[in-house]
Structure formats: C-alpha cells, structure tokens
Design a protein around this motif. Structure first.
Motif, PDB file in Angstrom:
ATOM      1  N   ASP A 160     -15.380  -7.877 -25.153  1.00 49.21           N
ATOM      2  CA  ASP A 160     -15.009  -9.270 -25.436  1.00 49.21           C
ATOM      3  C   ASP A 160     -14.354  -9.458 -26.790  1.00 49.21           C
ATOM      4  O   ASP A 160     -13.692 -10.475 -27.027  1.00 49.21           O
ATOM      5  CB  ASP A 160     -16.257 -10.164 -25.362  1.00 49.21           C
ATOM      6  CG  ASP A 160     -16.843 -10.230 -23.957  1.00 49.21           C
ATOM      7  OD1 ASP A 160     -16.101  -9.938 -23.005  1.00 49.21           O
ATOM      8  OD2 ASP A 160     -18.048 -10.539 -23.824  1.00 49.21           O
ATOM      9  N   MET A 161     -14.532  -8.518 -27.716  1.00 52.62           N
ATOM     10  CA  MET A 161     -14.016  -8.695 -29.075  1.00 52.62           C
ATOM     11  C   MET A 161     -12.530  -8.362 -29.143  1.00 52.62           C
ATOM     12  O   MET A 161     -12.028  -7.509 -28.409  1.00 52.62           O
ATOM     13  CB  MET A 161     -14.797  -7.825 -30.059  1.00 52.62           C
ATOM     14  CG  MET A 161     -16.259  -8.215 -30.197  1.00 52.62           C
ATOM     15  SD  MET A 161     -17.185  -7.136 -31.315  1.00 52.62           S
ATOM     16  CE  MET A 161     -16.504  -7.656 -32.896  1.00 52.62           C
ATOM     17  N   THR A 162     -11.842  -9.031 -30.063  1.00 54.62           N
ATOM     18  CA  THR A 162     -10.422  -8.759 -30.267  1.00 54.62           C
ATOM     19  C   THR A 162     -10.257  -7.540 -31.172  1.00 54.62           C
ATOM     20  O   THR A 162     -11.182  -7.124 -31.870  1.00 54.62           O
ATOM     21  CB  THR A 162      -9.720  -9.958 -30.921  1.00 54.62           C
ATOM     22  OG1 THR A 162     -10.266 -10.150 -32.245  1.00 54.62           O
ATOM     23  CG2 THR A 162      -9.955 -11.229 -30.102  1.00 54.62           C
ATOM     24  N   GLU A 163      -9.055  -6.987 -31.163  1.00 61.26           N
ATOM     25  CA  GLU A 163      -8.774  -5.849 -32.036  1.00 61.26           C
ATOM     26  C   GLU A 163      -8.960  -6.238 -33.498  1.00 61.26           C
ATOM     27  O   GLU A 163      -9.442  -5.433 -34.317  1.00 61.26           O
ATOM     28  CB  GLU A 163      -7.340  -5.354 -31.801  1.00 61.26           C
ATOM     29  CG  GLU A 163      -7.094  -4.771 -30.424  1.00 61.26           C
ATOM     30  CD  GLU A 163      -7.767  -3.425 -30.237  1.00 61.26           C
ATOM     31  OE1 GLU A 163      -8.181  -2.825 -31.244  1.00 61.26           O
ATOM     32  OE2 GLU A 163      -7.881  -2.979 -29.077  1.00 61.26           O
ATOM     33  N   ALA A 164      -8.608  -7.449 -33.851  1.00 59.20           N
ATOM     34  CA  ALA A 164      -8.749  -7.902 -35.236  1.00 59.20           C
ATOM     35  C   ALA A 164     -10.223  -7.950 -35.647  1.00 59.20           C
ATOM     36  O   ALA A 164     -10.584  -7.530 -36.754  1.00 59.20           O
ATOM     37  CB  ALA A 164      -8.110  -9.279 -35.407  1.00 59.20           C
ATOM     38  N   GLU A 165     -11.075  -8.456 -34.779  1.00 53.32           N
ATOM     39  CA  GLU A 165     -12.502  -8.513 -35.097  1.00 53.32           C
ATOM     40  C   GLU A 165     -13.087  -7.108 -35.251  1.00 53.32           C
ATOM     41  O   GLU A 165     -13.869  -6.839 -36.184  1.00 53.32           O
ATOM     42  CB  GLU A 165     -13.248  -9.273 -33.995  1.00 53.32           C
ATOM     43  CG  GLU A 165     -12.955 -10.758 -33.951  1.00 53.32           C
ATOM     44  CD  GLU A 165     -13.599 -11.424 -32.749  1.00 53.32           C
ATOM     45  OE1 GLU A 165     -14.259 -12.484 -32.934  1.00 53.32           O
ATOM     46  OE2 GLU A 165     -13.458 -10.884 -31.631  1.00 53.32           O
ATOM     47  N   LEU A 166     -12.711  -6.221 -34.354  1.00 56.36           N
ATOM     48  CA  LEU A 166     -13.201  -4.845 -34.447  1.00 56.36           C
ATOM     49  C   LEU A 166     -12.731  -4.185 -35.735  1.00 56.36           C
ATOM     50  O   LEU A 166     -13.498  -3.467 -36.399  1.00 56.36           O
ATOM     51  CB  LEU A 166     -12.715  -4.040 -33.238  1.00 56.36           C
ATOM     52  CG  LEU A 166     -13.278  -4.445 -31.877  1.00 56.36           C
ATOM     53  CD1 LEU A 166     -12.541  -3.715 -30.759  1.00 56.36           C
ATOM     54  CD2 LEU A 166     -14.771  -4.161 -31.788  1.00 56.36           C
ATOM     55  N   TYR A 175     -11.077   5.162 -34.430  1.00 58.90           N
ATOM     56  CA  TYR A 175      -9.835   4.461 -34.731  1.00 58.90           C
ATOM     57  C   TYR A 175      -9.210   3.826 -33.490  1.00 58.90           C
ATOM     58  O   TYR A 175      -8.141   3.240 -33.567  1.00 58.90           O
ATOM     59  CB  TYR A 175      -8.833   5.418 -35.382  1.00 58.90           C
ATOM     60  CG  TYR A 175      -8.644   6.717 -34.635  1.00 58.90           C
ATOM     61  CD1 TYR A 175      -7.761   6.803 -33.555  1.00 58.90           C
ATOM     62  CD2 TYR A 175      -9.333   7.858 -35.002  1.00 58.90           C
ATOM     63  CE1 TYR A 175      -7.593   7.986 -32.862  1.00 58.90           C
ATOM     64  CE2 TYR A 175      -9.158   9.056 -34.317  1.00 58.90           C
ATOM     65  CZ  TYR A 175      -8.292   9.118 -33.258  1.00 58.90           C
ATOM     66  OH  TYR A 175      -8.118  10.296 -32.574  1.00 58.90           O
ATOM     67  N   ASN A 176      -9.880   3.933 -32.333  1.00 54.76           N
ATOM     68  CA  ASN A 176      -9.355   3.350 -31.090  1.00 54.76           C
ATOM     69  C   ASN A 176     -10.546   3.084 -30.176  1.00 54.76           C
ATOM     70  O   ASN A 176     -10.918   3.916 -29.359  1.00 54.76           O
ATOM     71  CB  ASN A 176      -8.362   4.315 -30.436  1.00 54.76           C
ATOM     72  CG  ASN A 176      -7.667   3.702 -29.238  1.00 54.76           C
ATOM     73  OD1 ASN A 176      -7.395   2.500 -29.222  1.00 54.76           O
ATOM     74  ND2 ASN A 176      -7.374   4.513 -28.236  1.00 54.76           N
ATOM     75  N   LEU A 177     -11.166   1.893 -30.320  1.00 52.11           N
ATOM     76  CA  LEU A 177     -12.457   1.625 -29.689  1.00 52.11           C
ATOM     77  C   LEU A 177     -12.359   1.238 -28.223  1.00 52.11           C
ATOM     78  O   LEU A 177     -13.380   1.263 -27.523  1.00 52.11           O
ATOM     79  CB  LEU A 177     -13.199   0.521 -30.455  1.00 52.11           C
ATOM     80  CG  LEU A 177     -13.600   0.833 -31.896  1.00 52.11           C
ATOM     81  CD1 LEU A 177     -14.478  -0.277 -32.452  1.00 52.11           C
ATOM     82  CD2 LEU A 177     -14.321   2.170 -31.994  1.00 52.11           C
ATOM     83  N   LYS A 178     -11.189   0.879 -27.735  1.00 49.32           N
ATOM     84  CA  LYS A 178     -11.084   0.577 -26.307  1.00 49.32           C
ATOM     85  C   LYS A 178      -9.668   0.859 -25.816  1.00 49.32           C
ATOM     86  O   LYS A 178      -8.687   0.488 -26.444  1.00 49.32           O
ATOM     87  CB  LYS A 178     -11.496  -0.856 -25.995  1.00 49.32           C
ATOM     88  CG  LYS A 178     -10.883  -1.965 -26.827  1.00 49.32           C
ATOM     89  CD  LYS A 178     -11.498  -3.306 -26.399  1.00 49.32           C
ATOM     90  CE  LYS A 178     -10.936  -4.469 -27.203  1.00 49.32           C
ATOM     91  NZ  LYS A 178     -11.544  -5.752 -26.769  1.00 49.32           N
ATOM     92  N   ASP A 179      -9.618   1.554 -24.676  1.00 55.26           N
ATOM     93  CA  ASP A 179      -8.338   1.955 -24.113  1.00 55.26           C
ATOM     94  C   ASP A 179      -8.587   2.617 -22.769  1.00 55.26           C
ATOM     95  O   ASP A 179      -9.621   3.265 -22.568  1.00 55.26           O
ATOM     96  CB  ASP A 179      -7.638   2.936 -25.063  1.00 55.26           C
ATOM     97  CG  ASP A 179      -6.138   3.022 -24.815  1.00 55.26           C
ATOM     98  OD1 ASP A 179      -5.641   2.272 -23.952  1.00 55.26           O
ATOM     99  OD2 ASP A 179      -5.471   3.825 -25.496  1.00 55.26           O
ATOM    100  N   TYR A 180      -7.678   2.431 -21.814  1.00 52.11           N
ATOM    101  CA  TYR A 180      -7.721   3.121 -20.527  1.00 52.11           C
ATOM    102  C   TYR A 180      -9.072   2.967 -19.815  1.00 52.11           C
ATOM    103  O   TYR A 180      -9.592   3.900 -19.226  1.00 52.11           O
ATOM    104  CB  TYR A 180      -7.383   4.604 -20.706  1.00 52.11           C
ATOM    105  CG  TYR A 180      -5.898   4.851 -20.847  1.00 52.11           C
ATOM    106  CD1 TYR A 180      -5.159   5.363 -19.792  1.00 52.11           C
ATOM    107  CD2 TYR A 180      -5.238   4.521 -22.025  1.00 52.11           C
ATOM    108  CE1 TYR A 180      -3.799   5.572 -19.910  1.00 52.11           C
ATOM    109  CE2 TYR A 180      -3.874   4.719 -22.160  1.00 52.11           C
ATOM    110  CZ  TYR A 180      -3.156   5.240 -21.104  1.00 52.11           C
ATOM    111  OH  TYR A 180      -1.800   5.427 -21.222  1.00 52.11           O
TER     112      TYR A 180
END
Length: 674
Positions: free
Chosen positions: A78-84, A488-493
């Motif tokens: 649910d979090m945005t990239e900016a928040e993360l 450095y990349n918490l969500k993808d694919y």
C-alpha cells in the motif's frame, strides 16, 4: 530414551502437547503418543520442554521476528515509493524503525503438511554413530558435532560402536582426534586404520582444530609427549612416508616443530630421515614426478605401469590418457583389470562422467575441496575422445560396481521411485550448512503447492553493527536477468521486501514475498535467494544468523513468521560474506538446493547488484550439473542384489522420496550404498 513412567498422565495433557507441536509443524506418531501416555505428568513435562526447545530452534521459532514493517506484506503493497524511500533514509541515519501500529492479523488459513516424529530404539540411536563412522563421504559440520558428542559421552564404551573399517580418511582424522581426547587406549582402536603419513597429518590437524580436508593450512597446537610418540610411531610404520610428506612439505615442517622428531631419532629413525629430507632439501624423486615426466613424453605405457598399483589415480586420469595415446585398447584393458580395486565413490563418478562425456555443455562445474561451499564454473569445451571409448569405460565401471554390490546382502523385491533422478549422491558434505533438511547441492525438491514463497533471514550483531541483506534475483528461462528484490528495490514483479534493517543489537529480520503467479505472468522462471553481509563481517563471526523459506497460500493470514509453514531453514556460519541458499524454478516448480558461498568480495558495496555476474554463473552451473543421481546408484543395487517391482506396497526394500530409504537418509546412503 523415554523413561519408565506410572501411566498417570491424562489423555487431554498428551493431546495438548500434540496440538502445541502442530503449531511448529510437527506431529507425533501413534507409537510415540502411546509411550507418552505411560509417563507421569512430571516426566511428560520434562520431555516436552526439551523437545519443544529443539524443535523451535530447528524451524527458527526460538527467535522473535520483527521486520521494519510489522504489517507486511499488505503494508508494503500500500505504501508509495516516496514513503518507502523516506523511511529507509531516516532509518539509515538514525537506525530507528518507522513507528507503525501492528494490526490484528487473521488466523492462518494455510494447512501445511506436518513432519512426523517417530519412535526409535536405543539400537537406532547408537546406529547413528556407526553409520557416520562407516560413511564414505566426508562429515558435514553437523556430522562432526554428532560424532564428537557420541565419543565424549561413551568414552571407552565407544569401541563397541566402531565399525571394522573407516573408509573416509577425513572422517578418520575427526574420529581419531576425539578418540585420543576421550579414550584410554586410542592406539588399539586407531592403529589398524592409520596407514599413511597423510592420515597422521589429518589427525594432527583435527587435534589442532584445523581443516582435515587439508584445503586450508592450520596452526598446529602443542602435543603432549604421549601424543607425539603416538603420531611419530604411526609415521614410522607408514609406507611411502617421505613421498606423502613432500606433498604437504610446508605443513609437515610446521608440524615437525611441534613433534620434535630429532629427539626420537633413535626410536623412529625412518621418520627422522624423512623430516631431514623436508627440512634440508635432500634429493628425492617422487612418484608424481615420474608420472608427470612420462606424460610430458607422451609415454602412455610407462604411465600405465606406474599407475598399476594406484587404480584410483588411474581412473582419474583416464580421460587424459585416452586422448594422449594411440593404443586406446591397452588403456581400456589396463583399467578393466584394475577397476575392482577402485573405490565405489570414484567408480560412480567416473561412470557418470563417461556416460555423459559426449553431451554438449556450456559450462564445466567444479566443487573445490574445503570447508567453504564454493563452486567454480568455466566455459571450456573438452577435446573429443576416440570413438566408443567413453562407452567402453563406462561399461567397465558399471560391471565393477555390479560385481561389488552383488556380494552385499540381498534386497529382495525393490521399488525404485523415478523421482530420485532429481536427487544427487552425497560424495562430499564437508561444507554443508546445518539445515532443517540436509541435501546434496544441485538436488531438486518439488516446490510445495502455494501461491507465495516467503524468504526470511534473522541475525544478531557481533562485535559491532551488522547489516545482513536479503535479496531475490530474477531471471527468465534463458537466464537473462530481469530484476532484483533488495533493500534498494522493495517491490517489483509481484514480489515485496519487508524493509532494510541495518543494525541488529537485539536481533533483526527481513522477509521477501514472491508471488508465483504474477512472476510467471512476467516471464520470470528462476528466483535466486541471496544473503549478503553488507557490513562485510563473515557469517562465522556472528552470534547467530539463519535464513530459510516458507510456503504460503494466504500470505496476509497468520503471523509473518509461521513456524509450521517453514519448508527449510539454513544456519549461516561459513567464513564468507555472501551465500546463495537455494534457487526456485517457478516453471518447473522445483527448488534447486544450492547452499553455495561466494569466495570473492565485490570491489564496492557487498550487495546482490554488484555480484550479479557471479549469481548468474552459479544459476547456470547448478541447474546444469552432471552428477550421479540417487536413481542411478540405487538402480545398480537393485540389478545386483534385488528384483524390481512396480509398486511400493509389499516391496521388501523401498527407495523413494518420502518413504523407505529417502534422499534425506544421507548417513545411511553414504555408509551402506556407496
């Protein structure tokens, strides 16, 4: 062993115990339950406390898992990239975690398979030591702990559990050191087994806490006078002592400083003379120098004559010899006459090698000897062999093995599970990590029925701040790199990371969820689990560090760490900064057992991105291994001393992945079938 009780324990207490164990993923067999009913309540409580402590440690439930985002995975989704990014930036500067109120979680909706705890006998228990001592494969670290415990507990009583023959020289070193420490007459027990100077060197290394494989030099400790006399006496009666010692010249010179052979020259003159050759560079022609000189001259006949009494060495040089000489028939005939004297592990490996010698291969893969699980892979094609020689040599190996196995006790009607082709023979487990289930590197396990694989790691600071990074590198079917889940990349694919924690004074945890259907939609086939020590402390310097994976069907139900869903757990304790526990083949729905350490360090930050070339190479190497599988080994035994049947029910001997003799019975396989 369960004690004798008075049978006063109520049934509901035993049922409660059973239920508690179920939460850890274990189930008591009916025979165990019946025995527990005979105990008193105090005896049952004592048994439970000891058992549950061990089981919790086995699956990792003895530690508290507190990820950066306590409502993972939904919170990260649910979090945005900016928040993360801002949360990570704040944590890196202050080491404080985001203040998040944990939400109530729904009960676990998954129903995983439980591991069954069965009843054993004292004979079964003591046979663990005997099987390990008989093993033809070097001990794993866990095996070493087990044999050391047995010898320390049984002391002189261990003699009745010792086998007549200890086939593995590395294991002899470990056993010998413990026998010297804990028994009153080590000479009588060890004497018949120690035959070469190298046996003594391994023993001295083990007594000094060093590497019995001799892949790494060790600092020899001080030896008592009685121990020096014992070691020097064994060197004195060894054959080819000087040549053996020259192979490890500097090690022997260092050991000689501890043994003082000059003081015993009158008692052990041949040993003193051998040390004089080493220390003063006296001329001495070795066997290997004669072999190499003949090879340089391409004098195959001389090499064959030299190797006539060393059939194991002959077997290892067959490929070179058949490419070097014109008279292949002489080479094949000499090997045929000596194959019955080659050890079973070597015959099995030579058999597999020549059976697959002609197949095209992108990589040649090597597992170097040592206590760190390294793999080397190179792009190098071998020259072709003379036509038909590979088939002739493999046939000789097979016949020698069949003749040898036919002399063993009959197996009767045998069922052989075809799935055993996915599991490899345990030729060496010396660098295997301590795990919930121990397998051979390159073996393939079925991926459990689930939608999500959840990776986890837990660690605690050592002498300073420690940052362990959990990552998952993704590749397509052609081994093309796609993406990486990391700090450095918490969500993808379709995958999500629980957040990067960089300090663990009280312990810390990280998780990665891999959504299998979504990854498949994006053409991801392989997911490589990776652990990196970002702060560059080797895992062996940490108080505790372990990792593993869970199979989850409803990842937002239950706790983030649910012990009963743990499929495998690996204790990280090697002298390395990066390891790859496993590779997940999402298309083939298989887990490729890796347990591999990286020996080299990246020039810059130690993360998966800076190691991608090595990760990609290891992925290719481990998914294309040419090693002997358990199906081939057991098939030889069935042909030699059994009758093949098509169903397991009613069979006298069952070779299968889940019953009878399984791939997880490594000690029995290494002792009785190799």
């Amino acid at each position: 062993m369960l004690p004798q009780g008075d049978g006063t324990t109520p049934v509901n207490v035993v049922a409660t115990l059973q239920k508690n164990l179920e939460s850890l993923g274990f189930l008591l067999d009916e025979d165990v339950v019946e025995e527990l009913k005979r105990l008193s309540p105090i005896q049952l409580d004592s048994f439970y406390q000891r058992l549950v402590k061990d089981l919790r440690a086995m699956v990792g439930a003895h530690r508290t898992f507190s990820p950066m985002y306590p409502n993972f995975p939904a919170q990260v989704m649910d979090m945005t990239e900016a928040e993360l990014y801002l949360n990570a930036f704040r944590h890196y500067w202050t080491h404080r975690l985001p203040e998040t109120e944990p939400k109530a979680r729904d009960p676990l909706e998954d129903s995983p398979n439980l591991r069954i705890i069965r009843l054993g006998t004292r004979e079964d228990f003591e046979n663990v030591f005997t099987l390990l001592a008989r093993s033809k494969s070097p001990f794993s670290p866990q095996d070493q702990e087990d044999v050391k415990w047995f010898i320390a507990q049984y002391r002189d009583g261990i003699k009745r559990l010792m086998p007549e023959h200890i086939p593995c020289k590395e294991n002899l070193g470990v056993l010998g050191a413990e026998l010297i420490r804990n028994t009153s007459d080590a000479e009588a027990v060890l004497g018949p087994h120690i035959k070469t100077a190298t046996d003594v060197l391994r023993l001295a290394a083990a007594m000094s806490g060093g590497d019995v494989s001799l892949a790494q030099a060790c600092r020899f400790g001080k030896f008592r006078r009685a121990e020096r006399t014992l070691l020097l006496g064994w060197i004195e009666r060894a054959t080819s002592r000087t040549e053996d010692m020259l192979r490890w010249k500097q090690r022997w010179i260092r050991l000689g400083e501890r043994l003082h052979p000059g003081e015993y020259a009158g008692r052990f003159p041949e040993t003193a003379a051998a040390f004089d050759v080493l220390r003063n560079g006296r001329p001495f022609e070795t066997f290997n120098s004669r072999v190499e000189r003949s090879l340089l001259r391409k004098d195959v006949d001389s090499v064959l004559d030299l190797l006539d009494d060393r059939p194991g060495e002959l077997a290892r040089r067959l490929d070179h010899l058949t490419r070097l000489g014109d008279d292949r028939d002489a080479i094949v005939a000499r090997f045929a006459s000596r194959a019955d004297r080659v050890s079973t592990p070597v015959l099995l490996q030579v058999l597999t090698y020549f059976r697959r010698r002609g197949e095209p291969a992108d990589l040649r893969t090597f597992f170097p000897k040592g206590n760190i699980a390294k793999v080397y892979a190179i792009h190098e094609a071998l020259p072709a062999l003379p036509a038909g020689v590979d088939e002739e040599l493999s046939t000789i190996c097979e016949q020698a093995l069949l003749d040898r196995f036919s002399k063993l006790p009959p197996l009767g009607a045998c069922y052989l599970d075809d799935m055993l082709r996915n599991y490899l023979v345990p030729f060496s487990q010396r660098s295997a990590s301590k795990t919930l289930r121990t397998l051979v590197r390159g073996s393939r396990l079925p991926l459990p029925e689930c939608t999500t694989m959840r990776f986890f790691v837990w660690w605690k600071n050592g002498r300073g701040r420690v940052d362990i990074d959990l990552s998952a590198a993704m590749y397509d079917a052609d081994f093309g790199y796609i993406s990486t889940l990391a700090y450095y990349n918490l969500k993808d694919y379709g995958a999500h990371h629980s957040g990067d924690i960089v300090d663990a004074p009280q312990g810390a945890a990280e998780f990665i969820d891999v959504d299998i259907p979504r990854c498949l939609e994006r053409k991801v086939r392989y997911v490589v689990m990776s652990l990196n020590s970002f702060t560059r402390q080797p895992y062996c310097d940490l108080p505790e560090c372990f990792a593993g994976w869970m199979a989850r069907e409803q990842p937002n139900s239950g706790e983030i760490f649910e012990p009963k869903t743990v499929i495998d757990k690996v204790d990280l304790a090697a002298d390395t900064h990066m390891c790859l526990p496993a590779i997940f083949d999402l298309v083939g729905r298989e887990i490729v057992w890796a347990d591999i350490a990286f020996a080299s360090r990246p020039q810059f930050a130690n993360n998966v991105h800076n190691n991608l070339s090595g990760v990609s190479l290891m992925l290719r190497a481990l998914t294309h291994l040419r090693k002997t599988d358990l199906y081939s080994l057991f098939d030889l035994h069935v042909k030699a001393r059994g009758t093949r049947v098509s169903v397991a029910e009613g069979a006298d001997t069952v070779f299968s992945v889940d019953r009878g003799i399984t791939p997880f019975d490594l000690d029995r396989i290494a002792a009785e079938f190799m």
